[in-house]
Scaffold this active site. Structure first.
Site, mmCIF file in Angstrom:
data_model
loop_
_atom_site.group_PDB
_atom_site.id
_atom_site.type_symbol
_atom_site.label_atom_id
_atom_site.label_comp_id
_atom_site.label_asym_id
_atom_site.label_seq_id
_atom_site.Cartn_x
_atom_site.Cartn_y
_atom_site.Cartn_z
ATOM 1 N N ASP A 119 0.794 -1.026 0.136
ATOM 2 C CA ASP A 119 0.005 0.088 -0.274
ATOM 3 C C ASP A 119 0.673 1.142 0.081
ATOM 4 O OD1 ASP A 119 -2.424 1.431 -0.058
ATOM 5 O OD2 ASP A 119 -3.369 0.193 1.734
ATOM 6 N N ASP B 274 -10.655 1.835 -3.565
ATOM 7 C CA ASP B 274 -11.114 1.294 -2.247
ATOM 8 C C ASP B 274 -12.830 1.364 -2.251
ATOM 9 O OD1 ASP B 274 -8.966 0.871 -0.974
ATOM 10 O OD2 ASP B 274 -8.883 2.869 0.226
HETATM 11 C C1 DGJ Z 1 -6.068 1.505 2.159
HETATM 12 C C2 DGJ Z 1 -6.210 0.349 0.962
HETATM 13 O O1 DGJ Z 1 -6.617 1.016 -0.058
HETATM 14 C C3 DGJ Z 1 -7.260 -0.321 1.733
HETATM 15 O O2 DGJ Z 1 -7.594 -1.362 1.060
HETATM 16 C C4 DGJ Z 1 -6.649 -0.586 3.083
HETATM 17 O O3 DGJ Z 1 -5.735 -1.609 2.743
HETATM 18 C C5 DGJ Z 1 -6.125 0.270 3.985
HETATM 19 N N1 DGJ Z 1 -5.215 1.383 3.131
HETATM 20 C C6 DGJ Z 1 -5.458 -0.170 5.133
HETATM 21 O O4 DGJ Z 1 -4.803 0.794 5.774
#
Ligand code: DGJ
Length: 739
Positions: free
Chosen positions: A459, A523
């Site tokens: 991430d 997301d």
């Molecule tokens: C942002 C990501 O896009 C989510 O899927 C998740 O992993 C969160 N961060 C976790 O902090």
């Protein structure tokens, strides 16, 4: 000099060297083997203009009187005085073509600058272009920009680029092509939610499957610009460049800078032709999608069904709960279980812990092994979330190494240096600092070596703003250092797949995809939003590399509620997974979810290898997309392309809103082999599925819906199929079988 001519998959690129500099005089339709006399293309000299023809160079330059955006901008400092050699006169010193690659060297001995350009036209028609500039002089040359551009046809009148934000990535925007420059700047330090994955120009009204299109993509995960530069003389260039900060790249004597690759495709059949060129390139890479132990029979390199814990438990990590979740996932047929954020030291929420890449001893007294064993003993791979480029001030790492935190100041943070503003309570670790880089490498390497981890969700949750190393801009160096981190971890752990996630889909580009195995598109797991996000991500990135998850019934990011079938049909056309507390899914809903997982496993071989088809429909509330199996060329002589009984295509008809029409009516289904017979069946929902009654709104369904029907590919494309009326935000899956 003879022109250099590259040809592939219906595309020609002709580089003329006649003017002394390299000039792309044609990038478009295939011209056949023999080129005509290129005197045909020598434009006249206009009034009130330069007295000779002005080439539209491969490196457009003011020294040829190009009055548009120049490719090379920079200057030399002599005795501490900047501004010299601001206009190089680059002329060809060497040019050759071998197979599908041309290499051109252009130099200006007086200015002390050499640029080497490499152009490769890949088998599926995708062009890859990159320049490397070398400072041949004795003094420093400050590089402001080196752009990669290509000329487009005079009949291109419209532009298409993509934009977006968190949870709404990659939405299209169209504009007429006017004179002037249309620039999309990305100053996020990362690719960005609003980055234009594709930057395209085309003939009036070009669509999914019609019109000429010239399109480019810049393979870079740092600051960048993409643009169309349309000159008053009637010529237009499209392309892009890395956006460099003040004196970010200063080339000492003999030093070089290479541009990111510009990938470019030309299509005479609209955007689907562009996607085909990109997909072909992706799928021919030797490292495209690792085979996994969980490979499904018949699917070749199967992409495993994923369960990600984020929207199931968020930061609430508890071994018993997670084992229950793993149990439930295994029962559904999940093949990869991914533990998301929250497992490392001090990470109870998003305020602390980034940088401390040790398993939290208070939460996991026996390490992650008990969970990993529970997952793997149930036949699933184990994946782990990491965010290696980031740091929280509230972490042992930041306390021990305050000088590792990136900021704009020449003073380190510990000595009073200013930091950029916080974003999700976090900062960036300075990977340009070799000690910091090594620490991060060592920690992730140790985690992968000490635990049975098959997959990393990598991430990156903030922009790189005011990003400097020792007081000078360093997004360029940070991006390369991050790439090296990926590369060296992959080399050390070749069996581990990596997903590129960045606050959802803010790092989606071919630079990062060279070193990762899939992207997290957004997301947002709301299926309605996802339909658009995935359609436009899929313009460039094939579905096997695009994660799509079935989220909770009511979306956590939009509060919209959707039937399971709509959520699952949306995830089906990507790399399928779930991000949901599936322990709560019971009864008929659980049976329906299992049906979808089965459907995905049955058809992923096709979805992840076939040709993407996006129909052009007049009703803006409908989308028809599908994947058509590649023809079996060994059967062409018999006048057929697929063995009878083979699944030839899977399509989804999706309703995104209430239609103006009482009936959907006939919908043409393009892309099937015209001379072959096919049988069509609606395979989801069927009358036995829980969502059937919600999906359709009609007194009497079309007759074929019950028992299927047969017709030729030509009939389906030209006449179409009477579609059942769909309720808004519902979808139906159609299967075509060769007869
Ligand atoms: C942002 C990501 O896009 C989510 O899927 C998740 O992993 C969160 N961060 C976790 O902090």
């Amino acid at each position: 000099m003879n022109p250099l001519h590259l040809r592939s998959a219906g595309t020609s690129l002709v580089l003329s060297l006649d003017s002394g500099e390299a000039e792309v005089i044609h990038w478009g339709a295939d011209l056949g083997e023999t080129l005509p006399d290129l005197v045909l293309l020598g434009e006249p000299v206009a009034h009130s203009a330069i007295d000779t023809r002005v080439p539209a160079g491969l490196l457009p330059q003011a020294s040829s009187s190009w009055r548009g955006r120049p490719a090379l901008r920079g200057h030399r400092s002599v005795d501490g005085v900047p501004g010299f050699d601001f206009s190089a006169r680059l002329r060809v010193t060497d040019a050759s073509a071998q197979g599908s690659t041309a290499v051109v060297v252009q130099s200006d001995a007086d200015a002390g600058i050499t640029v080497t350009s490499t152009l490769t036209l890949h088998p599926g028609g995708l062009l890859e272009l990159r320049h490397t500039v070398r400072n041949d002089g004795a003094s420093d040359f400050t590089l402001d920009e080196l752009a990669t551009v290509l000329p487009i046809g005079a009949d291109a009148t419209e532009l298409l680029d993509l934009t977006g934000r968190w949870c709404r990535e990659r939405h299209p925007q169209r504009s007429p092509l006017h004179q002037g420059t249309w620039v999309r700047s990305g100053r996020h330090g990362r690719t960005g939610h609003d980055s234009s994955l594709l930057f395209a120009a085309g003939t009036a009204g070009f669509g999914n499957r019609h019109g000429k299109v010239w399109a480019t993509h810049l393979a870079w995960s740092g600051n960048h610009e993409q643009f169309a530069d349309s000159l008053a003389d009637g010529r237009t260039m499209i392309g892009g460049s890395e956006l460099l900060g003040p004196a970010e790249v200063v080339l000492g004597a003999g030093a070089e800078y290479s541009t990111p690759a510009l990938f470019a495709a030309y299509s005479e059949s609209g955007l689907d032709g562009i996607s085909e060129a990109f997909y072909s390139w992706f799928r021919n890479r030797p490292h495209h999608v690792l085979p996994t132990p969980a490979a499904n029979a018949g699917a070749g390199k199967a992409r495993p069904v994923v369960l990600n814990t984020w929207e199931a438990v968020y930061f609430d990590h508890n071994l018993d709960t997670l084992i229950e979740l793993a149990d439930s996932a295994a029962d559904l047929g999940v093949e990869r279980f991914v533990l998301d954020d929250g497992w490392f030291r001090g990470r109870r929420d998003d305020r602390a812990g980034l940088g401390d890449w040790y398993i939290d001893e208070t939460l996991w007294p026996n390490g992650l092994t008990p969970l990993i064993d529970a997952v793997t003993s149930r036949g699933m791979e184990f994946g782990l979330w990491v965010e290696p480029e980031m740091i929280n001030l509230d972490s042992d790492t930041a306390r021990a190494h305050p000088d590792w935190i990136v900021g704009p100041s020449a003073l380190a943070h510990k000595d009073g240096g200013r930091l950029p503003m916080e974003w999700r309570n976090q900062h960036i670790i300075d990977l340009v600092n070799p000690e910091a880089w090594q620490y991060i490498f060592n920690r992730i390497h140790a985690l992968l070596s000490e635990n049975n981890i098959s997959y990393l969700k990598w991430d990156q949750n903030r922009d790189l703003l005011e990003h400097g190393h020792q007081g000078r801009p360093s997004v360029h160096a940070q991006t390369l250092a991050a790439y090296r981190l990926f590369d060296e971890l992959r080399a050390a752990h070749p069996g581990v797949e990596i997903e590129s996630c960045s606050s959802g889909g803010a790092r989606v580009d071919l630079g990062i995809l060279e070193r990762t195995d899939r992207i997290w598109a957004s997301d947002c797991n709301d299926a309605l939003e996802r339909q658009t996000i995935q359609r436009w991500t899929g313009l460039v990135v094939p579905p096997e590399l695009v994660g799509g998850h079935v989220g909770p019934t009511t979306s956590h990011t939009t509060a919209r509620t959707h039937d399971l079938s709509f959520r699952a049909i949306t995830a089906l056309f990507g790399h399928f997974g779930m991000e949901w507390d599936v322990r709560q899914v019971t009864g008929t809903e659980r049976e329906e979810l299992k049906r979808f997982i089965g459907l995905y496993k049955e058809h992923r071989g096709l979805i992840h290898s076939g040709t993407m088809v996006r129909a052009d429909l007049s009703d803006p509330t409908l989308m028809l997309h599908g994947v058509v199996a590649a023809p079996d060329t060994s059967r062409e002589e018999a006048g057929a392309t697929l063995e009878p009984g083979t699944t030839a295509a899977l399509f989804a008809l999706v309703s995104t809103g209430t239609s103006f029409a009482e009936q959907i009516g006939r919908v043409a289904i393009p892309g099937l082999a015209p001379d072959q017979q096919f049988r069509v069946d609606a395979i989801f929902p069927t009358a036995d599925d829980a969502d059937y009654a919600h999906t359709f709104t009609q007194v009497q369904p079309p007759l074929w819906l019950k028992g299927g029907a047969e017709a030729s590919g030509r009939f389906f494309a030209e006449v179409g199929l009477a579609m059942p009326n769909l309720n808004p935000e519902h979808a139906v899956v159609l299967k075509f079988t060769a007869v």
